[in-house]
Enzyme design. Structure first.
Site, short mmCIF file in Angstrom:
data_model
loop_
_atom_site.label_atom_id
_atom_site.label_comp_id
_atom_site.label_asym_id
_atom_site.label_seq_id
_atom_site.Cartn_x
_atom_site.Cartn_y
_atom_site.Cartn_z
N ARG A 15 -30.24 -17.91 17.54
CA ARG A 15 -30.01 -16.68 16.78
C ARG A 15 -30.35 -16.91 15.31
NH1 ARG A 15 -27.69 -14.98 12.32
NH2 ARG A 15 -25.86 -16.26 12.74
N ASP A 16 -29.56 -17.74 14.63
CA ASP A 16 -29.75 -17.95 13.19
C ASP A 16 -31.12 -18.57 12.91
OD1 ASP A 16 -29.13 -18.07 10.48
OD2 ASP A 16 -27.15 -18.92 10.79
N HIS A 207 -19.19 -22.16 9.41
CA HIS A 207 -20.63 -21.95 9.64
C HIS A 207 -21.34 -22.45 8.39
CE1 HIS A 207 -24.15 -19.52 11.10
NE2 HIS A 207 -24.42 -19.48 9.81
N HIS A 209 -24.72 -24.09 6.15
CA HIS A 209 -26.16 -24.27 5.96
C HIS A 209 -26.34 -25.51 5.08
CE1 HIS A 209 -28.00 -20.62 7.78
NE2 HIS A 209 -26.73 -20.24 7.74
N CYS A 240 -31.03 -17.08 6.60
CA CYS A 240 -30.82 -15.63 6.62
C CYS A 240 -32.04 -14.94 6.01
CB CYS A 240 -29.56 -15.29 5.83
SG CYS A 240 -29.32 -13.50 5.68
N ASN A 249 -29.26 -24.34 9.18
CA ASN A 249 -27.86 -24.71 9.43
C ASN A 249 -27.74 -26.23 9.51
OD1 ASN A 249 -28.31 -22.02 11.27
ND2 ASN A 249 -26.28 -22.08 10.36
N1 COA Z 1 -29.32 -2.07 17.59
C1 COA Z 1 -30.36 -1.22 17.76
N2 COA Z 1 -30.54 -0.09 17.05
C2 COA Z 1 -29.59 0.20 16.13
C3 COA Z 1 -28.51 -0.65 15.90
C4 COA Z 1 -28.38 -1.82 16.67
N3 COA Z 1 -27.36 -2.67 16.51
N4 COA Z 1 -27.75 -0.11 14.93
C5 COA Z 1 -28.33 1.04 14.56
N5 COA Z 1 -29.45 1.23 15.29
C6 COA Z 1 -30.37 2.37 15.20
C7 COA Z 1 -29.63 3.69 15.30
O1 COA Z 1 -29.45 4.05 16.64
C8 COA Z 1 -30.55 4.61 14.57
O2 COA Z 1 -31.62 4.95 15.43
P1 COA Z 1 -32.34 6.38 15.35
O3 COA Z 1 -32.99 6.41 14.00
O4 COA Z 1 -33.30 6.32 16.47
O5 COA Z 1 -31.23 7.36 15.50
C9 COA Z 1 -31.14 3.73 13.48
O6 COA Z 1 -30.95 2.38 13.92
C10 COA Z 1 -30.47 3.90 12.13
O7 COA Z 1 -29.07 3.70 12.26
P2 COA Z 1 -28.18 3.24 11.02
O8 COA Z 1 -26.78 3.08 11.47
O9 COA Z 1 -28.45 4.17 9.87
O10 COA Z 1 -28.75 1.81 10.75
P3 COA Z 1 -29.47 1.24 9.46
O11 COA Z 1 -30.88 1.64 9.46
O12 COA Z 1 -28.66 1.49 8.26
O13 COA Z 1 -29.41 -0.34 9.79
C11 COA Z 1 -28.28 -2.20 10.78
C12 COA Z 1 -28.17 -0.98 9.88
C13 COA Z 1 -26.97 -2.95 10.67
C14 COA Z 1 -28.55 -1.76 12.18
C15 COA Z 1 -29.46 -3.08 10.29
O14 COA Z 1 -29.39 -3.27 8.92
C16 COA Z 1 -29.50 -4.41 10.99
O15 COA Z 1 -29.82 -4.50 12.15
N6 COA Z 1 -29.18 -5.50 10.28
C17 COA Z 1 -29.10 -6.81 10.88
C18 COA Z 1 -29.44 -7.84 9.89
C19 COA Z 1 -29.43 -9.22 10.49
O16 COA Z 1 -29.51 -9.44 11.67
N7 COA Z 1 -29.33 -10.20 9.59
C20 COA Z 1 -29.34 -11.58 9.97
C21 COA Z 1 -28.10 -12.03 10.59
S1 COA Z 1 -26.79 -12.35 9.49
ZN ZN Z 2 -26.15 -18.58 9.03
#
Ligand code: COA
Ligand code: ZN
Length: 315
Positions: A15-16, A207, A209, A240, A249
């Site tokens: 994942r990370d 956790h 790094h 990240c 990590n």
């Molecule tokens: N999986 C899939 N799709 C998702 C989702 C998820 N977990 N969460 C939201 N969505 C979709 C929604 O269904 C929506 O779809 P639509 O436009 O078709 O209706 C769209 O994304 C927007 O939803 P919203 O709640 O406004 O999300 P956002 O665009 O603000 O994004 C996150 C927020 C959290 C989903 C996004 O920033 C993200 O995935 N971040 C993860 C970062 C990450 O993994 N970092 C590394 C690990 S620490």
């Molecule tokens: Zn990490």
């Protein structure tokens, strides 16, 4: 030195680590790595994340990976989720545990999950309901717990307040994450000294790094404060995508070697783990930062040089 007899390692490399690889790692190879980690006896694996596929395209195959891995009894398969949508996807995919993510600093939380801390906590309340209904434990990770690459120091009062909210909404475990390797051992001790007595019954995970070569020193400090759950990445993968300067990590095989050398059990077969790390190097096409893969374990012996052999005192 007061250390536990046994610790539980959670492998987070798939994942990370895989989330920031420049090339998409084929689904079959992700599955192969998870299976090999299971066979090495790794007790917990954070297999993937259920996040927005456009935000982290490298893990867009989360469902397919979860569906195809071979589950070893004794290994707990978790995934990272930022919100309720992710939690529903994870539960449908059959995870054994949900790991949530939010940051202790507003700017990193906005950069990472596009929410303020308060908005994230609201989402995590919904995540907690989904986890409870599905009967899976929820462990809440707190990124930038020991410092933020944008804001610098994170006040301990704020960290404590966030942890209190997560515990209130049903977290069974709390993961303190040093997202960009800013923590030092004394700070780890100070944080744990404050937090652990205040939240009895919570399972603490560190956790780390290794961005500034302080991961293992920080872990040793945490062990002295009773932490027995540690995240690590095979080969030292990791980083990240939304934290500038983040790097890998703590390397799982280096950590396992260190713990075993100290007489601390992990249940993991180090030789097999090193073999997995070699395979991951092949898959990603470059060497990883781990040391044991190069140096071998400290039990490794070399032949005595001829120039010395004849001169050794007897007995
Ligand atoms: N999986 C899939 N799709 C998702 C989702 C998820 N977990 N969460 C939201 N969505 C979709 C929604 O269904 C929506 O779809 P639509 O436009 O078709 O209706 C769209 O994304 C927007 O939803 P919203 O709640 O406004 O999300 P956002 O665009 O603000 O994004 C996150 C927020 C959290 C989903 C996004 O920033 C993200 O995935 N971040 C993860 C970062 C990450 O993994 N970092 C590394 C690990 S620490
Ligand atoms: Zn990490």
């Amino acid at each position: 030195m007061q250390v536990p007899e046994r610790v539980t390692i959670c492998e987070v490399g798939t994942r990370d680590g895989f989330q920031i690889e420049p090339d998409f790692i084929p689904t079959e190879q992700k599955i192969e790595v998870v299976n090999a980690l299971s066979e090495a006896g790794v007790p917990r694996i954070e297999v993937t994340s259920f996040v927005h596929p456009k935000v982290v395209p490298q893990l867009r195959d989360a469902e397919a990976v979860m569906a195809a891995i071979r589950r070893r009894p004794g290994t707990r398969y978790a995934a990272l989720v930022p919100n309720d949508k992710g939690a529903s996807r994870a539960v449908d995919a059959g995870v054994d545990a949900i790991h949530t993510v939010l940051s202790a600093s507003e700017s990193h939380n906005l950069a990472n999950v596009n929410m303020t801390i308060a908005e994230s906590i609201d989402k995590l309340r919904a995540v907690a309901q989904i986890a409870r209904r599905a009967g899976v434990p929820m462990q809440c990770g707190v990124s930038t717990s020991f410092g933020c690459p944008f804001e610098g120091d994170v006040p301990l009062d704020r960290l404590e307040d966030i942890v209190a909210r997560l515990v209130d909404l049903g977290a069974r475990g709390i993961g303190l994450a040093d997202t960009t390797g800013m923590a030092n051992p004394r700070q780890v001790a100070t944080v744990l000294e404050r937090l652990t007595p205040r939240f009895p019954g919570i399972e603490w995970t560190l956790h780390t790094h290794d961005t500034r070569a302080m991961a293992i020193p920080n872990i040793l400090a945490a062990l002295e404060y009773g932490v027995t759950n540690l995240d690590a990445s095979i080969g030292g993968l990791g980083g990240c995508p939304f934290a500038p300067g983040a790097s890998g990590n703590v390397c799982t095989e280096d950590l396992v070697h260190c713990l075993h050398a100290m007489g601390i059990a992990t249940g993991i077969d180090l030789d097999r783990l090193v073999a997995v790390s070699r395979r991951v190097e092949q898959i990603i096409g470059r060497a990883l930062p781990g040391q044991i893969i190069k140096a071998g374990p400290s039990t490794r012996r070399y032949p005595v040089p001829d120039t010395v052999a004849g001169r050794l005192p007897r007995g």
